[in-house]
Design a protein around this motif. Structure first.
Motif, PDB file in Angstrom:
ATOM      1  N   UNK A 538       0.828  -1.210   0.000  1.00  0.00           N
ATOM      2  CA  UNK A 538       0.000   0.000   0.000  1.00  0.00           C
ATOM      3  C   UNK A 538       0.859   1.255   0.000  1.00  0.00           C
ATOM      4  N   UNK A 539       1.916   1.250   0.795  1.00  0.00           N
ATOM      5  CA  UNK A 539       2.799   2.419   0.833  1.00  0.00           C
ATOM      6  C   UNK A 539       3.538   2.572  -0.493  1.00  0.00           C
ATOM      7  N   UNK A 540       3.975   1.449  -1.071  1.00  0.00           N
ATOM      8  CA  UNK A 540       4.672   1.514  -2.356  1.00  0.00           C
ATOM      9  C   UNK A 540       3.742   2.075  -3.437  1.00  0.00           C
ATOM     10  N   UNK A 575      10.731  -1.728   9.387  1.00  0.00           N
ATOM     11  CA  UNK A 575       9.680  -0.705   9.561  1.00  0.00           C
ATOM     12  C   UNK A 575      10.152   0.715   9.249  1.00  0.00           C
ATOM     13  N   UNK A 576      11.363   1.054   9.641  1.00  0.00           N
ATOM     14  CA  UNK A 576      11.795   2.442   9.469  1.00  0.00           C
ATOM     15  C   UNK A 576      11.989   2.828   8.014  1.00  0.00           C
ATOM     16  N   UNK A 577      12.255   1.831   7.128  1.00  0.00           N
ATOM     17  CA  UNK A 577      12.560   2.144   5.728  1.00  0.00           C
ATOM     18  C   UNK A 577      11.364   2.780   5.022  1.00  0.00           C
ATOM     19  N   UNK A 578      10.214   2.087   5.026  1.00  0.00           N
ATOM     20  CA  UNK A 578       9.039   2.632   4.351  1.00  0.00           C
ATOM     21  C   UNK A 578       8.527   3.880   5.055  1.00  0.00           C
ATOM     22  N   UNK A 579       8.646   3.918   6.364  1.00  0.00           N
ATOM     23  CA  UNK A 579       8.231   5.117   7.093  1.00  0.00           C
ATOM     24  C   UNK A 579       9.104   6.306   6.704  1.00  0.00           C
ATOM     25  N   UNK A 580      10.380   6.036   6.511  1.00  0.00           N
ATOM     26  CA  UNK A 580      11.301   7.096   6.098  1.00  0.00           C
ATOM     27  C   UNK A 580      10.895   7.670   4.739  1.00  0.00           C
ATOM     28  N   UNK A 581      10.609   6.783   3.788  1.00  0.00           N
ATOM     29  CA  UNK A 581      10.263   7.248   2.450  1.00  0.00           C
ATOM     30  C   UNK A 581       8.890   7.919   2.426  1.00  0.00           C
ATOM     31  N   UNK A 582       7.963   7.433   3.245  1.00  0.00           N
ATOM     32  CA  UNK A 582       6.611   7.993   3.239  1.00  0.00           C
ATOM     33  C   UNK A 582       6.558   9.341   3.937  1.00  0.00           C
ATOM     34  N   UNK A 586      12.030  14.496   1.457  1.00  0.00           N
ATOM     35  CA  UNK A 586      13.367  14.621   0.879  1.00  0.00           C
ATOM     36  C   UNK A 586      14.022  13.260   0.701  1.00  0.00           C
ATOM     37  N   UNK A 587      13.733  12.322   1.605  1.00  0.00           N
ATOM     38  CA  UNK A 587      14.383  11.011   1.536  1.00  0.00           C
ATOM     39  C   UNK A 587      14.020  10.290   0.252  1.00  0.00           C
ATOM     40  N   UNK A 588      12.736  10.287  -0.112  1.00  0.00           N
ATOM     41  CA  UNK A 588      12.307   9.588  -1.326  1.00  0.00           C
ATOM     42  C   UNK A 588      12.902  10.233  -2.570  1.00  0.00           C
ATOM     43  N   UNK A 589      12.875  11.550  -2.645  1.00  0.00           N
ATOM     44  CA  UNK A 589      13.420  12.216  -3.825  1.00  0.00           C
ATOM     45  C   UNK A 589      14.931  12.023  -3.893  1.00  0.00           C
ATOM     46  N   UNK A 590      15.597  12.144  -2.748  1.00  0.00           N
ATOM     47  CA  UNK A 590      17.046  11.934  -2.743  1.00  0.00           C
ATOM     48  C   UNK A 590      17.394  10.523  -3.191  1.00  0.00           C
ATOM     49  N   UNK A 613      19.262   5.337   5.255  1.00  0.00           N
ATOM     50  CA  UNK A 613      18.806   6.185   6.357  1.00  0.00           C
ATOM     51  C   UNK A 613      19.469   7.560   6.318  1.00  0.00           C
ATOM     52  N   UNK A 614      20.660   7.633   5.740  1.00  0.00           N
ATOM     53  CA  UNK A 614      21.353   8.918   5.656  1.00  0.00           C
ATOM     54  C   UNK A 614      20.579   9.931   4.811  1.00  0.00           C
ATOM     55  N   UNK A 615      19.755   9.422   3.888  1.00  0.00           N
ATOM     56  CA  UNK A 615      19.072  10.306   2.940  1.00  0.00           C
ATOM     57  C   UNK A 615      17.905  11.052   3.572  1.00  0.00           C
ATOM     58  N   UNK A 616      17.427  10.591   4.731  1.00  0.00           N
ATOM     59  CA  UNK A 616      16.299  11.250   5.362  1.00  0.00           C
ATOM     60  C   UNK A 616      16.674  12.184   6.487  1.00  0.00           C
TER      61      UNK A 616
END
Length: 1006
Positions: A538-540, A575-582, A586-590, A613-616
């Motif tokens: 769903x998040x993807x 868990x933190x990966x999809x939460x980071x992108x959602x 900036x994390x998703x675009x980076x 994780x550095x990207x967020x």
């Protein structure tokens, strides 16, 4: 002749080096008596090695030499081959590209003479020149002689083509002119055979298709339409009888060209584009043609008439035909269902491609030549009603006119032009090999290798050819989709929510329009990422539409999507990966930018996915300092069980920090389509150089700690320091730079000098060994060649030994090299004392003598002439090229050595800092300093961009177009602006070279 084993081995190696795939056979051919006179010619192998297929070229040469039955003729041929470079290049070029023309030369061994000279008419022949060559056959009414003369002309055209004397468009035009001359000769033969028919009618031959458009292939049907009429001044002559006479002449003309004889055929003459096609009469009167076009013709027939051009027979009748049908062509767009009809015609063409051949079809397949031609013709027919500048039958000329008129974007036109030229070149070279009509990319490895080499791809011809082909096909498919099926489609359109209702085919078309080269694979990735009812899916589904747009905005959307899937597969359950992108926009675009910007950063990330994780983190991309890095690495090494294990941990830290630096660089450098990225590029370059230097210094410190700990515990018997040199010491490292170093040691109190020397040598050996263990990470290569006595000197010396050497033997270039020396690892006090030792050498109290300045200039001049790789464009080599890194650095270093003793600001290892100090001290004009600084920063960014994109270092712009475009995006240039990027680089470095010559070569010592 039997060659001695030693010599055979040497010759065998040389043949391999020159591109022969069967050196044993080549040795036997070289031993053939017919070529004995030129076997020793040192230029022969070079010339053969420059051909598309050296083995084929050599076989053809031996056959041609053996075919010279007269000894004097053979001697003349071989002597001319040796002494005349034009003949050697043209003849061997043809023999290496065309087996069929090699057969022709073996049958007609005297035809080599047409390649022996460069006459003006030979360089740019037209119809009249070709007619002169064919005249004897036409006069003798000899169809066989006509074929021989035609092949002789074809031989010269092919020679100009394969040697690059003419481009693909000129070659196609020459082939069309040769076809015109041949049609005229064939008609003359037919008229001579039936003079009564010639007297009873007028006959005009109108070329259609590629011949009419002046863009013919080597082997192609020549499409024609025949127009007949009664003779001029014949009054009430029988029109029906005239048409019958004209039909007999036309039929004979077609047989002359199409029939196969002992010399083969010329080409089929195809009259199926006439009214009613093959079911209609072969010849019609002008009035009959017009009646058909006005009442019955379909849209595609007017599209075909766009290329109609009278070429033979009655000139006045041909001109009248063209004048009459031209208005009908430009009214075709007003017909009902015009665009759907044209689109349906394209679909019908694709449907006729045999199963399994679509992906190899250069002409008719998706993304092939016909896509370009149909898109161009559609736009011509639509806009040509009111703009006569579009009335060209030649595809590339029409495309240029469409761009000039604003009907096609200049960027789109440039990409289509490049793709069309590439595909036509490939088509020509495929056909040239055996002079067979084909549009299929070969699937045999040897054929692909020859084809790749024939268009200038030499490093890995097969792989490079496939990459270039797929890239151009992707460009054509995307632009054809945009221009032909969806004229209003925006180039950066994004998949909107709710589009899941699209069929797989429609989704694939949408992805192609976005720039994805492999929509099938892309759909697989999307399905894997978004299918199911899990929270992850769903998040993807929420993220992907936006990510796809960002990927499409890059130079390589497929790589971006593939990388995203791999990272998601590795971290999707975290868990933190999809939460980071959602949650962190900036994390998703980076992440999208990093994954689609090249090979280096994604490769690093996929080896350590948690680094995403550095990207967020707003501070996550900030570089870490050298002290913090060294502390982390040395502590990790201390916990490891072995030296190898410790260095492996150090490599892991280096991998993470390389990704941090590369990601920050990409995110900070990425520009928009409209303009280059704004901001302080110099600061970004300094930040990268500082970060990479700190990281490599900390890694070397870790390797040093691991080596000492394994053999000696906590303390080495001698004090030991690593001194950075070159860009390492200057804190100006690029991603692919080696670490230039010097090693210095000093025995501890109470330690024997020999014992200390042995320990120092052992630790150097261990450090280099540990750092050179093969790994998938970018290597850290240590280069100690700047040490006293270079490669012949000891790797490590005592401080006293350095002092003695520099006091007695040091040359001015060594003092210059020491300008960038700085301690990087090991004993800090020893490093400081080394710097204290060398300061008087690099900052001499009395500056430089006139002899010193002359020596530096002489060394720089030698470097310019000797070290630049052969064949490299000196205007585009970022290190050694004109106005590049070396020009700027040597200029700054000359100023430093002359004035650093009195200007403290010049006592720095950093080029830009020294340049700024020279400007502030009034030693260089501010405008000149800005020019040098701009060129140095730009050259460094090109170097960094090339490594980020290709994953391996390089000092020139990439040759592969997609990589070049990606470097352009890194530098801030949007799609289609590669030419602007190269122009800007040349302009900046040209100005820098002018400043350098004024200061460096015009700088006189007092």
């Amino acid at each position: 002749m039997t060659t001695a084993p030693g010599r055979r081995s040497s010759t065998f190696t040389r043949l391999l080096r020159h591109g022969f795939t069967d050196p044993s056979a080549a040795e036997r051919f070289l031993d053939a008596p017919a070529v004995a006179a030129i076997r020793a010619d040192p230029l022969l192998l070079d010339a053969l090695g420059a051909t598309a297929d050296p083995d084929l070229a050599l076989r053809g040469l031996v056959r041609l030499a053996e075919a010279q039955e007269d000894e004097g003729e053979r001697r003349l041929f071989l002597d001319t081959l040796v002494t005349a470079k034009p003949l050697r290049d043209r003849l061997l070029g043809v023999l290496g590209a065309s087996e069929a023309l090699g057969d022709h030369l073996a049958r007609h061994p005297g035809d080599w003479r047409v390649l022996a000279t460069y006459e003006s008419a030979d360089l740019h022949p037209g119809v009249s020149e070709f007619e002169q060559v064919l005249a004897a056959a036409a006069a003798a009414a000899d169809p066989v002689a006509l074929r021989v003369a035609y092949r002789r002309c074809l031989l010269a055209i092919a020679a100009r083509d394969v040697c690059g004397t003419t481009g693909v468009a000129e070659t196609a035009a020459e082939l069309a002119d040769l076809a015109t001359a041949t049609l005229r000769a064939a008609l003359a033969i037919a008229e001579a055979a039936a003079p009564e028919d010639a007297a009873a009618c007028r006959l005009a031959v109108v070329a259609m298709g590629k011949c009419g458009g002046h863009e013919l292939n080597y082997v192609s049907d020549v499409d024609v339409i025949f127009v007949g009429d009664v003779p001029e001044g014949a009054g009430d002559a029988d029109e029906t009888a005239a048409v019958r006479a004209a039909t007999r002449l036309a039929s004979h003309l077609m047989r002359i060209c199409s029939e196969t004889t002992v010399e083969g055929s010329i080409w089929p003459v195809d009259a199926n584009l006439r009214p009613e096609g093959r079911n209609g009469p072969l010849v019609r009167t002008l009035s009959s043609h017009l009646a058909y076009y006005e009442r019955w013709a379909k849209t595609w027939e007017f599209q075909a008439l766009l290329k109609a051009r009278p070429v033979a027979g009655d000139a006045a009748l041909g001109a009248a035909y063209q004048e009459a049908v031209t208005p009908l062509v430009w009214q075709a767009a007003e017909r009902d269902h015009f665009v759907p009809d044209v689109q349906e015609m394209r679909r019908r063409v694709v449907a006729t491609i045999p199963a399994g051949q679509a992906e190899r079809e250069i002409k008719l397949g998706p993304g092939g030549l016909r896509d370009v031609e149909f898109a161009v013709q559609l736009l011509q027919l639509v806009h040509g009603r009111s703009d006569a500048s579009l009335h060209s039958g030649t595809t590339l000329d029409a495309l240029a006119a469409l761009a000039a008129g604003g009907y096609v974007g200049r960027r789109d036109a440039a990409q289509l032009d490049e793709a069309y030229r590439f595909l036509r070149t490939v088509e020509h070279r495929i056909q040239l090999h055996r002079l067979r009509r084909t549009h299929l990319m070969p699937d045999d490895e040897a054929d692909l290798r020859r084809l790749g080499r024939s268009i200038g791809l030499r490093t890995d011809p097969v792989a490079e050819l496939n990459r270039e082909w797929k890239r151009h096909v992707a460009v054509v498919r995307r632009l054809h989709e945009k221009l032909f099926y969806r004229p209003l489609l925006d180039a950066v359109a994004q998949l909107a929510p709710g589009e899941t209702r699209l069929s797989a085919k429609a989704a694939g078309q949408r992805l192609e329009a976005l720039g994805y080269a492999d929509p099938v694979a892309a759909l697989r990735h999307l399905e894997a990422l978004s299918s199911g009812v899990s929270r992850k899916a769903a998040i993807q589904r929420t993220l992907l539409p936006v990510l796809l747009g960002w990927f499409a905005d890059s130079a390589d959307p497929d790589a971006g999507l593939l990388g995203f899937r791999k990272v998601s597969d590795a971290l999707g359950k975290t868990p933190w990966y999809l939460r980071l992108l959602r949650d962190e926009g900036a994390a998703a675009e980076n992440l999208a930018r990093v994954l689609s910007a090249g090979r280096l950063a994604p490769d690093l990330l996929l080896r350590a996915p948690e680094a995403v994780a550095l990207l967020g983190d707003p501070e996550g991309l900030a570089p870490r300092g050298r002290e913090a890095l060294e502390a982390e690495i040395v502590a990790a090494v201390g916990r490891a069980d072995t030296a190898e294990g410790g260095v492996a941990v150090a490599r892991g830290v280096r991998r993470r920090e390389l990704f941090r630096t590369a990601a920050a660089d990409i995110v900070g450098s990425y520009g928009t389509e409209e303009s280059p990225a704004e901001g302080d590029h110099g600061a970004l370059v300094d930040r990268v150089g500082t970060a990479l230097t700190a990281l490599n210094a900390a890694t070397i410190a870790g390797a040093l700690r691991a080596a000492v700990r394994e053999r000696w515990g906590d303390t080495l018997p001698t004090r030991f320091a690593v001194i950075g040199m070159g860009r390492f010491g200057g804190q100006e490292l690029a991603y692919g730079s080696d670490a230039d170093v010097l090693f210095v040691h000093e025995p501890r109190e109470g330690v024997d000098e020999h014992e200390a020397a042995v320990a120092a040598s052992a630790v150097v050996t261990d450090v280099r060994r540990l750092l050179q263990v093969p790994t998938a990470d970018p290597p850290l290569l240590i280069d100690a060649d700047l040490r006293p006595e270079g490669k012949s000197g000891p790797l490590v010396r005592t401080l006293a030994s350095y002092a003695a050497y520099y006091r007695r033997w040091s040359l001015v270039w060594e003092s210059q090299a020491l300008l960038r020396a700085a301690p990087m690892a090991g004993d800090a006090d020893l490093g400081a004392r080394f710097v204290e030792l060398i300061d008087p050498l690099r900052y001499p109290e009395r500056g430089l003598s006139e002899d010193d300045v002359r020596d530096i200039r002489r060394l720089k001049a030698r470097m310019e002439t000797e070290r630049l790789p052969r064949g490299t464009d000196p205007n585009l080599h970022v290190k050694l090229g004109r106005g590049g890194l070396t020009d700027v650095e040597w200029t700054v270093q000359l100023i430093q050595m002359r004035h650093a003793h009195e200007v403290p600001g010049l006592r720095t290892t950093r080029t830009r800092a020294a340049l700024a100090a020279a400007r502030d001290a009034g030693l260089i004009d501010p405008e000149a300093a800005a020019t040098l600084d701009e060129a140095w920063v730009l050259a460094t960014r090109v170097r960094n961009g090339t490594m980020l994109v290709r994953g391996r270092p390089g000092d020139t712009f990439p040759s592969e177009s997609r990589d070049l475009a990606a470097v352009g995006r890194y530098l801030g240039y949007g799609p289609g602006r590669v030419g602007e990027m190269l122009d800007d680089y040349r302009r900046a470095t040209r100005r820098a070279r002018t400043v350098m010559e004024e200061i460096f070569y015009g700088y006189e010592a007092p």
